[in-house]
Every structure is written in C-alpha cells, then in structure tokens.
Design a protein around this motif. Structure first.
Motif, PDB file in Angstrom:
ATOM      1  N   ILE A 120     -20.668 -21.045 -73.368  1.00 53.14           N
ATOM      2  CA  ILE A 120     -21.401 -22.306 -73.498  1.00 53.14           C
ATOM      3  C   ILE A 120     -20.661 -23.340 -74.339  1.00 53.14           C
ATOM      4  CG2 ILE A 120     -23.687 -21.320 -73.147  1.00 53.14           C
ATOM      5  CD1 ILE A 120     -24.059 -21.414 -76.216  1.00 53.14           C
ATOM      6  N   LYS A 166     -27.145 -16.019 -79.394  1.00 55.96           N
ATOM      7  CA  LYS A 166     -25.859 -15.497 -79.848  1.00 55.96           C
ATOM      8  C   LYS A 166     -25.743 -15.531 -81.362  1.00 55.96           C
ATOM      9  CE  LYS A 166     -25.197 -14.891 -75.708  1.00 55.96           C
ATOM     10  NZ  LYS A 166     -25.725 -13.608 -75.236  1.00 55.96           N
ATOM     11  N   ILE A 167     -26.227 -16.607 -81.964  1.00 56.14           N
ATOM     12  CA  ILE A 167     -26.056 -16.693 -83.419  1.00 56.14           C
ATOM     13  C   ILE A 167     -26.911 -15.641 -84.125  1.00 56.14           C
ATOM     14  CG2 ILE A 167     -27.822 -18.403 -84.032  1.00 56.14           C
ATOM     15  CD1 ILE A 167     -24.205 -18.536 -85.188  1.00 56.14           C
ATOM     16  N   TYR A 192     -28.363 -25.081 -73.795  1.00 54.32           N
ATOM     17  CA  TYR A 192     -27.337 -24.689 -74.767  1.00 54.32           C
ATOM     18  C   TYR A 192     -27.985 -24.007 -75.960  1.00 54.32           C
ATOM     19  CZ  TYR A 192     -23.785 -24.998 -78.378  1.00 54.32           C
ATOM     20  OH  TYR A 192     -22.927 -24.692 -79.394  1.00 54.32           O
ATOM     21  N   MET A 234     -17.867 -22.752 -88.318  1.00 49.42           N
ATOM     22  CA  MET A 234     -17.562 -21.463 -87.711  1.00 49.42           C
ATOM     23  C   MET A 234     -16.080 -21.171 -87.843  1.00 49.42           C
ATOM     24  SD  MET A 234     -20.185 -19.997 -86.753  1.00 49.42           S
ATOM     25  CE  MET A 234     -21.850 -20.538 -86.953  1.00 49.42           C
ATOM     26  N   ILE A 293     -24.929  -8.584 -86.510  1.00 52.31           N
ATOM     27  CA  ILE A 293     -23.675  -7.831 -86.523  1.00 52.31           C
ATOM     28  C   ILE A 293     -23.007  -7.942 -87.885  1.00 52.31           C
ATOM     29  CG2 ILE A 293     -21.343  -7.709 -85.573  1.00 52.31           C
ATOM     30  CD1 ILE A 293     -22.491  -8.742 -82.933  1.00 52.31           C
ATOM     31  N   LEU A 326     -27.567 -12.697 -82.887  1.00 50.83           N
ATOM     32  CA  LEU A 326     -26.824 -11.450 -82.737  1.00 50.83           C
ATOM     33  C   LEU A 326     -25.693 -11.378 -83.762  1.00 50.83           C
ATOM     34  CD1 LEU A 326     -26.542 -11.030 -78.870  1.00 50.83           C
ATOM     35  CD2 LEU A 326     -27.618  -9.453 -80.465  1.00 50.83           C
ATOM     36  N   LEU A 327     -24.954 -12.489 -83.904  1.00 49.13           N
ATOM     37  CA  LEU A 327     -23.842 -12.488 -84.845  1.00 49.13           C
ATOM     38  C   LEU A 327     -24.329 -12.230 -86.257  1.00 49.13           C
ATOM     39  CD1 LEU A 327     -21.610 -15.405 -83.557  1.00 49.13           C
ATOM     40  CD2 LEU A 327     -21.108 -12.979 -83.517  1.00 49.13           C
ATOM     41  N   MET A 368     -10.189 -22.731 -82.944  1.00 50.89           N
ATOM     42  CA  MET A 368     -11.529 -23.021 -82.440  1.00 50.89           C
ATOM     43  C   MET A 368     -11.914 -24.476 -82.641  1.00 50.89           C
ATOM     44  SD  MET A 368     -13.764 -19.569 -83.226  1.00 50.89           S
ATOM     45  CE  MET A 368     -14.802 -20.418 -84.305  1.00 50.89           C
ATOM     46  N   VAL A 389     -18.440  -1.434 -85.152  1.00 45.07           N
ATOM     47  CA  VAL A 389     -19.381  -2.558 -85.132  1.00 45.07           C
ATOM     48  C   VAL A 389     -18.639  -3.868 -84.834  1.00 45.07           C
ATOM     49  CG1 VAL A 389     -21.126  -3.830 -86.417  1.00 45.07           C
ATOM     50  CG2 VAL A 389     -20.921  -1.390 -86.705  1.00 45.07           C
ATOM     51  N   GLU A 417     -19.639 -13.964 -74.766  1.00 45.85           N
ATOM     52  CA  GLU A 417     -20.821 -14.608 -74.180  1.00 45.85           C
ATOM     53  C   GLU A 417     -21.008 -16.013 -74.744  1.00 45.85           C
ATOM     54  OE1 GLU A 417     -23.885 -11.869 -75.195  1.00 45.85           O
ATOM     55  OE2 GLU A 417     -23.245 -10.362 -73.745  1.00 45.85           O
ATOM     56  N   TRP A 418     -20.748 -16.157 -76.038  1.00 42.10           N
ATOM     57  CA  TRP A 418     -20.911 -17.457 -76.688  1.00 42.10           C
ATOM     58  C   TRP A 418     -19.893 -18.462 -76.141  1.00 42.10           C
ATOM     59  CZ3 TRP A 418     -19.919 -18.148 -82.664  1.00 42.10           C
ATOM     60  CH2 TRP A 418     -20.231 -19.470 -83.039  1.00 42.10           C
ATOM     61  N   ASN A 424     -18.754  -5.223 -81.394  1.00 45.79           N
ATOM     62  CA  ASN A 424     -19.872  -6.063 -80.942  1.00 45.79           C
ATOM     63  C   ASN A 424     -19.516  -7.538 -80.994  1.00 45.79           C
ATOM     64  OD1 ASN A 424     -21.755  -4.005 -80.402  1.00 45.79           O
ATOM     65  ND2 ASN A 424     -22.166  -3.782 -82.572  1.00 45.79           N
ATOM     66  N   TYR A 425     -18.701  -7.890 -81.988  1.00 46.71           N
ATOM     67  CA  TYR A 425     -18.229  -9.273 -82.058  1.00 46.71           C
ATOM     68  C   TYR A 425     -17.595  -9.677 -80.733  1.00 46.71           C
ATOM     69  CZ  TYR A 425     -18.531 -10.347 -87.108  1.00 46.71           C
ATOM     70  OH  TYR A 425     -18.960 -10.636 -88.373  1.00 46.71           O
ATOM     71  N   LYS A 437     -22.706 -30.661 -83.829  1.00 43.98           N
ATOM     72  CA  LYS A 437     -21.803 -29.756 -83.131  1.00 43.98           C
ATOM     73  C   LYS A 437     -20.428 -29.749 -83.789  1.00 43.98           C
ATOM     74  CE  LYS A 437     -21.688 -27.984 -79.375  1.00 43.98           C
ATOM     75  NZ  LYS A 437     -21.248 -27.701 -78.004  1.00 43.98           N
ATOM     76  N   THR A 442     -29.185 -20.361 -75.481  1.00 42.71           N
ATOM     77  CA  THR A 442     -28.113 -19.371 -75.542  1.00 42.71           C
ATOM     78  C   THR A 442     -27.528 -19.286 -76.947  1.00 42.71           C
ATOM     79  OG1 THR A 442     -27.567 -20.009 -73.286  1.00 42.71           O
ATOM     80  CG2 THR A 442     -26.024 -18.569 -74.407  1.00 42.71           C
ATOM     81  N   PHE A 443     -27.283 -20.450 -77.532  1.00 46.73           N
ATOM     82  CA  PHE A 443     -26.689 -20.460 -78.874  1.00 46.73           C
ATOM     83  C   PHE A 443     -27.561 -19.688 -79.846  1.00 46.73           C
ATOM     84  CE2 PHE A 443     -24.019 -22.027 -82.199  1.00 46.73           C
ATOM     85  CZ  PHE A 443     -24.844 -22.148 -83.300  1.00 46.73           C
ATOM     86  N   MET A 483     -14.601 -24.872 -78.464  1.00 44.33           N
ATOM     87  CA  MET A 483     -14.455 -23.618 -79.205  1.00 44.33           C
ATOM     88  C   MET A 483     -14.194 -22.439 -78.282  1.00 44.33           C
ATOM     89  SD  MET A 483     -17.360 -23.881 -82.172  1.00 44.33           S
ATOM     90  CE  MET A 483     -17.816 -22.222 -81.976  1.00 44.33           C
ATOM     91  N   VAL A 535     -20.181 -10.522 -78.062  1.00 46.47           N
ATOM     92  CA  VAL A 535     -20.971 -11.732 -78.335  1.00 46.47           C
ATOM     93  C   VAL A 535     -20.083 -12.981 -78.309  1.00 46.47           C
ATOM     94  CG1 VAL A 535     -22.499 -12.885 -79.964  1.00 46.47           C
ATOM     95  CG2 VAL A 535     -22.633 -10.421 -79.659  1.00 46.47           C
ATOM     96  N   MET A 581     -20.741 -27.715 -86.858  1.00 46.26           N
ATOM     97  CA  MET A 581     -20.882 -26.304 -86.518  1.00 46.26           C
ATOM     98  C   MET A 581     -19.522 -25.711 -86.201  1.00 46.26           C
ATOM     99  SD  MET A 581     -21.093 -23.965 -83.785  1.00 46.26           S
ATOM    100  CE  MET A 581     -21.520 -24.782 -82.278  1.00 46.26           C
ATOM    101  N   GLN A 582     -18.790 -26.429 -85.382  1.00 39.31           N
ATOM    102  CA  GLN A 582     -17.472 -25.951 -85.012  1.00 39.31           C
ATOM    103  C   GLN A 582     -16.616 -25.741 -86.253  1.00 39.31           C
ATOM    104  OE1 GLN A 582     -16.459 -27.862 -81.375  1.00 39.31           O
ATOM    105  NE2 GLN A 582     -14.288 -27.831 -81.912  1.00 39.31           N
TER     106      GLN A 582
END
Lengths: 402, 367
Positions: free
Chosen positions: A220, B204-205, B197, B350, B211, B207-208, A402, A206, A216-217, A209-210, B343, B200-201, A224, A213, B346-347
């Motif tokens: 944008i 992705k978030i 943005y 994360m 996961i 999905l994360l 990041m 699993v 893809e992330w 999968n990171y 942002k 897409t964000f 980061m 993604v 967020m950075q």
C-alpha cells in the motif's frame, strides 16, 4: 601409539537404517542398524584403495562391547557410548529416538566411540573388539563365551566397598571428587545451553514475522514500498539463519556430553580401586583374626570375648586332640591367607600403577579435546555475529532507502 | 474568541532576555525554523482527600511575539491534556490531532502509578505537545497557548467556558445521524483511497507493534538465561587446571554478550516501541478524522437532498447550502494537506526507527 589399530585401519560408521525384527522376547520391534565400514590403510601413493569390509550392528551390540571392555579392563578409562535417549533437548529437537537428526548424531557418536577405542594403546589390541569390527556372525556368542559377565562386580558389592573402605589411595579419592564435579558442572552447563538455544531460536524466528508484514505493508506504500519489501526479505534471511547456527552448536553439545559420560567411566575405575582395596583390607583383617585365634588356642588364653570362649567355659574345655586339629586347620588357613594377601597386594599395586597411567593419558586427552571444543564454540559465536552483521547492514541500507 | 490568557499571566513577566535574543538570532540563521520549545518532565504525585494524581511539569521556551514572556513553567495533569485534545478536535475536525497515551493499559501488571508507566506516559505527553508545536496550523491554536502558559486556576476557569457538555453531545448525535445516509456514496475518490489505505495500514501497524513487543520479550528471556550461562563456566574453571583459563575467558565473553543484549533491548524500548505504539494510536485517530469528514459532507448532502424535495424554501436553503459547501471544501482541503504532511512524517519516523534498530543490532553483533 604406532601399534594402534586406528593407524592401520580406517573405520567409519557410514550409514544408519531402520529395521524391524523380533527381539529376545519374540516381540516385533523397530530399531536402527548402523553400517560399520573398515578398510586397511595401504600406501595410498599407488593410487590403489584396499577393499572395504562392512557389517551392520545395532546399538545394543555396541553396549555389549562396551560392557565387555569395562569388565575386562577395569583399570582403563573406557570411552563412553553416545546417549541412549535424547537428553537436554530444547523445544525444536525431538526426544524421539527415531528422529533422523538424533540418529545422525548418534551415528557420529558411535563412530567416535570406535575411533577412541581403536586409538587406545591397550584396548585396540583386544580380539573381541577386532571381531566386532570384522566378524558379523557369531560375535555375540564369542563375547558371551569369554564369561565376562561372571567377572563383573555387583553394584551392591561396589557400593558396600565405597562406604566401608578405610584407606583408599588419596589420588583416587580426589579423582572421584573431580569426576563428580565434572559431571555436575557439565550437566548444568548443557541444561542452560539448551535453554539459551531455545530463547535464541525465539528471537530469530519472531523477526521472520517482520518479513511477512513488511511485504504486505509495502503493497500500500508508494515511496516506502521498495525499501520495506527488500528489508522484509533480509528479515526472512535472518530468521532462517538460526537453524544452521543451532545445528552446529549441537555438535559442540555432543562433545561436552562425551566428557559428561567419561566422568562416569572415571568413577568406575575409582570404584574398582575401592573394591580391591576393601577386599585387601578385609583379607588382612581376616588373617589377623585367624592368627589371633590360633594364638589363643595354642596358649589357652582368651584375650577377647568370643562365643567360642563362652561356650567352652560353659560346656567344658575341648580335648587336646580337638584343639590340635583346630590349630592345624587354622595354620593352613593362615598360610593360604598370607599368600592371598601377598597376591592381592601385588594386584592392588599393579592396578593402581596401570590405572594411574591410563588416567594420566586420559587427562591429557581431555584437556586437549575440551580446549579444542571451547575454541570451536568461540569460532561458532564469531561466525554467528558476522552473519548478523551482514544481514543487518543490508537491512539498514534498505531501511534508509524508505 | 476571547481568552483570559491574553491578559497578563501571573508568572513573572520578563522582558526579552539576553538569552532569548540569542535564541532568536540562532533560529533565523540556522536551518531550524522552530520558535517554540516544549519539554514535559518531573512527574509529581499529589494526594488529596478524594483522589491521587500525577502532575507533570511543562516548560515552554519561545520567541514568538504573541507570547507575553519567553519562558513558561506550569504543571499539568493528564485530564488537562485530554481537555486540550478535545478542544483541538472541536476546532479542527479534519486535522490530524496527535495521539495521547492511553488512560490506562489493560494488559498485565502495569499498575497505574508504577515508575515504568509514568515514564512511558511522560515521554508520550512530551511527544504529543511537540507534535502540536510542529504542526503549521495547530501550533497557533489559542487553547494550546493557554495550555502552555496559564496557571492552574486560570486554566480551570477557562475550561468552564465554551459550549456545555449537553449541547456538545447534541451536536455529535445530529452529526452521526446525518452521516449515516449518503456520505459514502458522494465521497470523493481520494478519500475512499485514504480509507482503504488506513484500513490496511492500521492492520499492519498493529501487527508490527505486537511483533516488536514479542521480540522484546524474547530478548529479555534470552538475557535472563544468558545471565546464568557465564557463571557456570567460572564454576567449572575451579575444578580444572589446564583449561581453567579458557573457561574463564569464555565466562567473561558471555558476560559481555549479556551487557550487549541489555543495550539492544534498551534501544528497542526507547525508540522503536514508542513510535510503533504512537502510530497504532494514529491509525485510530485517522479513521476518526475520515469519519468526521464524511459527517461534514453528510450534513451537506442531507441538506441538498432536502432542497431537492422542498423547492419552495429554496433561497433559505441555498444560503445554508452555500455555507455547508464552503465548510466541506475547507474540511477536505485541510485534510488533504494534513494527510500529506502526516504521511511524510510517518515515512520519516519509520525510516529512522527501523534504521535505528538496524544500527543497534549492528552494534550488538560487533560487540
């Protein structure tokens, strides 16, 4: 041990090949054939290598060999064959006999079997075994000619003996319990190990999968992006690493499986003892009853109730001549019986002695092998953790950028 | 605007206490610029004839002058948090208001009042208030102050003030109607980029988030199997002599691995999972904020269009248009500044969450 065949001859099962042919019932089937290569061990210092002999055998021929050895040497703990069908599989492994991984593991198992037999002080000297390694044609006929199948004890007979034997050697009874426990605990362990492997596989995969993604992330993100992208790469590495780890673990599982099957071989020796002991007890009982009959006829007294006694009471006594004849027959039988009993006793004692010697040898082998297997398992776990540390150290660096 | 709370609250009014003076001293010297500390804890169940609900204790410590006291303790329920959020959105339509935990969770077994649910919600509510406190604009909002300081009855009566529900609904309808036309075609490039943005964000978030939850589940399943694995070795050691010690050794190692796995799982559920979830909610909020900005612009655009068609009432319109132009400009700027700030946060979030995950994994493997 110096006379072991294993020391004089290099034996390998080097290849496996898919074949199609017609079987005994003239039906087309696919099977795998294994190439056995043998080479005499010459002094390698001369830099010369002896020529390699080779022949092909299939699994059923290995089975035939083992059956022959078990029947011919019932006092020996005969090494087991690798499993016929894939068992204790977890989801990634297939249970298909034709699966290349399964075939490969079986090839190793068969080689291991041959080496075990070749290094056994007694078994390695067997001519049928030698022929199995060296003589391609006519081997099957040779085995069947030994008539070993006739010597085999029926399962029913053995079961009967197990229940009714009165005085088996205590050591064998204990050994039987041990082999039952060993079988139960190893199969439980293998089952749980398979489930653990399945779950571990899930955790690692699993994480893959990171990787996708993150990548893809990162497209944008400006600041980061780089950190994410490279971290994702490490996640992919992490996910992929589990395949090798679990493959190595399969070898460990196979080592345990060998001893799972060895437990069955141990039980076979115990069963043989029970059978012999039961036979002995039956013979002794038979002898005693015949002696009693003789005595009764001679003295004319009927001490125990018997149909004969009743009928003679009802229909009149026998003539003295008839009685004499009977006594004579009985006396002959008694003498035969006593000789038989003596030889059975001797057989029994010999069996116990030689069986116990082999069992001792087996125990040492088992302790040594299992200890090594456990150590190598621990080493595998440590190496898995080291890999994990490496991946996550790299990932941590990427994350912090990041 | 008038607010009741400026009149003395009923909590015992304490003059600046020695401890808060020390705090003040510390803040001005240290790198911390904070002067407002909020905690949310102590969930309590209340049962009335009509309903059962949970209240949380909200404790505020502050050195700010505009607060009458330096310490406040109030009890609030989820509804109150909802009220606060909607007031903030009303007052600052193009600022990014932090997310609240959901009303209820759809999937699975989580009962409304299970301990796990309450704890997750409490942590999220705590986060919510602290995010507001850290926001340069929102932290000075009056309703926020009232929320933190007012007693229950004061809050209720304050809530009843302000435009009624119906008029608010009317506003929304008009706003939606006006945004339909034109807003998108006049949208400054910057905001289109933001929209792209966020799309897409958001993907992705989400999905994360999935996961991470899946990993947690797999780890838990692994842990459950491992719990059985160790004891088998101990059982086996009972039948053996020579190898008994080795087997017992392995059993104890496996048990230690189990404990390490538990720690790893705890790390995930305490740090990564809540953050990812918060940002899933954030992405929804941000899409909403961008829409509202579009709406405001839409109002302007529709008025401009109307002007182009009715040249006679030019003066009337141009005043209105002037006002709207200001409004749009303010809204855009507010959003831009807040976006950058978001942002950055967020950075940072994360980075620290994933680094934390990496550290947890390192610790796990080392153990």
């Amino acid at each position: 041990m110096e006379d072991c065949l294993a020391k004089k001859m290099e034996i390998t099962v080097s290849e496996a090949e898919k074949r199609t042919g017609r079987n005994a019932m003239n039906i087309q089937e696919t099977y795998t054939a294994y190439l056995i290569e043998t080479r005499a061990v010459e002094s390698q210092s001369e830099g010369q290598c002896a020529p390699v002999d080779s022949l092909w055998r299939r699994y059923s021929e290995f089975e035939l060999l083992r059956n022959y050895l078990s029947v011919t040497y019932p006092h020996i703990v005969v090494p087991p064959l690798p499993e016929k069908r894939a068992d204790f599989v977890w989801h990634k492994l297939s249970a298909d006999n034709m699966d290349p991984d399964f075939v490969e593991r079986r090839r190793i198992g068969l080689e291991n079997f041959l080496l075990r037999v070749a290094s056994h002080p007694v078994l390695c000297q067997d001519k049928i075994f030698y022929a199995f390694l060296t003589q391609e044609g006519g081997w099957k006929e040779m085995v069947n000619e030994t008539g070993f199948q006739l010597k085999a004890d029926s399962r029913l007979k053995a079961l009967n003996a197990t229940f009714r034997v009165k005085n088996p050697d205590k050591r064998f009874t204990e050994l039987k319990h041990y082999s039952d426990e060993l079988q139960s605990v190893i199969s439980h362990l293998l089952r749980v190990r398979a489930r653990v492997a399945d779950r571990l596989y899930g955790v690692y995969k699993v994480h893959g999968n990171y990787g996708r993604v993150f990548s893809e992330w990162s497209a944008i993100e400006k600041e980061m992006g780089d950190g994410l992208q490279s971290a994702g790469h490490h996640m992919d590495v992490y996910a992929a690493s589990i395949d090798d780890i679990l493959e190595e673990e399969e070898h460990y599982a196979d080592q345990l499986k060998e001893y799972l099957f060895y437990a069955e071989a141990l039980r076979a020796v115990c069963r043989k003892h029970e059978l012999m002991q039961y036979d002995l007890e039956m013979a002794a009982q038979d002898l005693t009853s015949k002696k009693q009959q003789c005595e009764e006829l001679a003295t004319g007294t009927v001490r125990t109730f018997s149909l004969k006694g009743m009928t003679s009471k009802l229909f009149g006594q026998e003539t003295p001549e008839q009685r004499e004849a009977k006594i004579k027959v009985l006396e002959e039988q008694i003498q035969e019986g006593e000789e038989q009993l003596k030889s059975k006793n001797l057989e029994g004692r010999d069996f116990v002695k030689s069986a116990w010697a082999d069992i001792k040898r087996f125990k040492e082998q088992k302790n040594h092998d299992l200890k090594e297997a456990l150590i190598s398992y621990a080493v595998m776990q440590i190496s898995m953790c080291k890999k994990g540390i490496q991946v996550w150290t790299n990932a941590k660096e990427c994350f912090s950028k990041m | 605007d008038t607010s009741l709370a400026e009149v003395n609250s009923f909590s015992p009014s304490v003059p600046i206490s020695p401890s808060s003076m020390i705090n003040q001293y510390k803040f001005e010297d240290g790198p911390e610029l904070r002067d407002l500390f909020i905690t949310v804890d102590d969930p309590e169940s209340h049962i009335t004839a009509i309903e059962t609900f949970i209240t949380y204790r909200v404790v505020t410590k502050t050195t700010r002058g505009e607060f009458d006291s330096s310490e406040y303790e109030v009890r609030r329920r989820y509804q109150d948090f909802l009220w606060l959020k909607s007031k903030l959105e009303e007052a600052h339509p193009t600022l990014i208001i932090p997310p609240l935990p959901e009303k209820f969770i759809m999937k699975g077994m989580v009962e409304r009042f299970s301990d796990e649910f309450i704890e997750t919600r409490r942590k999220a509510l705590h986060k919510f208030l602290n995010r507001i406190a850290d926001h340069p604009t929102l932290t000075f909002n009056e309703d926020f102050k009232i929320f933190l300081t007012a007693q229950a009855w004061e809050l209720s009566s304050h809530k009843k003030q302000g435009p009624g529900l119906l008029s608010r609904m009317g506003q929304t309808v008009r706003a939606v109607a006006s945004s339909v036309r034109g807003a998108v075609k006049n949208r400054p490039e910057m905001f289109t980029e933001m929209n792209n943005y966020m799309e897409t964000f958001s993907q992705k978030i989400n999905l994360l988030d999935k996961i991470a939850h899946r990993i947690y589940k797999e780890e838990r399943d692994y842990f459950n199997e491992m719990k059985e694995y160790g004891p088998i070795h101990t059982l086996w050691s009972a039948s053996e002599e020579d190898i008994a010690d080795s087997l017992k050794g392995i059993a104890s190692c496996i048990d230690r691995c189990c404990k390490a796995t538990e720690k790893r799982m705890a790390g995930l559920s305490e740090h990564l999972l809540p953050i990812l979830h918060e940002y899933v909610l954030y992405s929804e909020i941000l899409m909403g904020v961008l829409k509202r900005r579009d709406q405001i612009q839409g109002e302007l655009d529709s008025k401009v269009d109307a002007l182009a068609n009715k040249k006679t009432e030019k003066d009337l319109f141009s005043e209105e248009i002037g006002k709207l132009e200001d409004k749009v400009e303010r809204a855009n700027n507010a959003l831009k500044v807040d976006w950058d700030r978001w942002k950055q946060n967020m950075q940072w979030d994360m980075r620290s969450s994933f680094t934390n995950v990496a550290e947890n994994n390192l610790r796990y493997y080392e153990e």
